[in-house]
Design an enzyme around this catalytic site. Sequence first.
Site, short mmCIF file in Angstrom:
data_model
loop_
_atom_site.label_atom_id
_atom_site.label_comp_id
_atom_site.label_asym_id
_atom_site.label_seq_id
_atom_site.Cartn_x
_atom_site.Cartn_y
_atom_site.Cartn_z
N ARG A 156 16.00 2.28 4.18
CA ARG A 156 15.25 1.32 3.38
C ARG A 156 16.12 0.77 2.26
O ARG A 156 16.97 1.47 1.71
CB ARG A 156 14.00 1.97 2.76
CG ARG A 156 13.17 2.76 3.75
CD ARG A 156 12.66 1.89 4.87
NE ARG A 156 11.94 0.75 4.36
CZ ARG A 156 10.69 0.77 3.92
NH1 ARG A 156 10.02 1.89 3.93
NH2 ARG A 156 10.11 -0.32 3.49
N ARG A 185 14.49 21.89 1.09
CA ARG A 185 15.17 22.61 2.15
C ARG A 185 15.75 21.70 3.22
O ARG A 185 15.97 22.12 4.35
CB ARG A 185 14.20 23.59 2.81
CG ARG A 185 13.83 24.73 1.87
CD ARG A 185 12.99 25.76 2.56
NE ARG A 185 12.66 26.85 1.65
CZ ARG A 185 11.77 27.79 1.91
NH1 ARG A 185 11.13 27.77 3.07
NH2 ARG A 185 11.52 28.74 1.05
N PRO A 197 0.80 -1.23 0.00
CA PRO A 197 0.00 0.00 0.00
C PRO A 197 0.82 1.27 0.00
O PRO A 197 1.52 1.57 0.97
CB PRO A 197 -0.81 -0.10 1.30
CG PRO A 197 -0.69 -1.50 1.75
CD PRO A 197 0.59 -2.00 1.22
N ARG A 213 -0.04 -8.68 8.50
CA ARG A 213 1.05 -8.13 9.30
C ARG A 213 0.59 -7.40 10.55
O ARG A 213 1.39 -7.15 11.44
CB ARG A 213 1.87 -7.18 8.43
CG ARG A 213 2.62 -7.85 7.30
CD ARG A 213 3.80 -8.61 7.80
NE ARG A 213 4.86 -7.74 8.26
CZ ARG A 213 5.71 -7.09 7.48
NH1 ARG A 213 5.63 -7.19 6.18
NH2 ARG A 213 6.64 -6.34 7.98
#
Length: 249
Positions: A238, A142, A2, A110
């Site tokens: 990740r 930024r 998702p 999960r």
Amino acid sequence: MPELPEAERARALVELRGLNRRIAAVEDSDTYVCRPHAPGEIHEALRGHHLISAMRRGKSMWFETDGGPTLYLHLGMAGRLLLDEEPHEPWDRFALQFEDGGRLALRDKRRLGRAVLDPVLDRVGPDAADITPKAFRERIGRSRAPIKARLMDQSAIAGLGNLLVDEILWRASLAPTRPANELSDDELDGLRRHVRAALRDAMRGGGAHIGKFTPHRKKGGHCPRCKAELARGTVGGRTTFWCPVDQTE
DNA sequence: ACCTATGTTGATAC
DNA sequence: GGTATCAACATAGG
């Protein structure tokens, strides 16, 4: 799976066939998915009410009710919404039972999805699908964090996850490790266009797991443009794949 | 069998 | 304040 496209599909499902149906009971016994609510709390609060709107920002969804509290749902890492389908215990972590016999279920092996009443959404940034160029430059450009980490920060821009960001950065030919504040305004504008194009493709194609790049996103995969072997590493915490030739530092 | 991997977020530590 | 790290959960795969 998702990311924003899946959340939007789920939202649209509820909007199309889940509104204005009287809630007879709520399955809210999973104290992790429903935290901090105690079992029965959401049931008591929603029983007798109807969902009257289906909203979304990024991966967050919420549904207003007729005079009752707002119901917030998040799909987490593996959740999906099902409407009027056979119950599937024990993976239906939360569900609304309608008086007409139908059922809206959050199915999630999960258990990283959420079902909460009256959410606070002040840490959810503007939706990635319709953020303005000005807001994009300001919120993304930024920070000294790697551009990939910045794009995945839901408080900066909401809706992009690991797979989608790898796809977007590959399309934009930008290395995921580049400090976000080193991008020029032109690069930021171009990147925003790639965000929107990748989202459009994912929503049309049915999800974030497809794309021009994502199918090659695996060990030993090659760049669809230049055929170089993809690099693999960790960026923003990740697993990240990118083309070391095309995606410039 | 064991270890590592996985789309998410949030709490905590620097 | 911003950024990085780890944990939460459950399952699949090497």
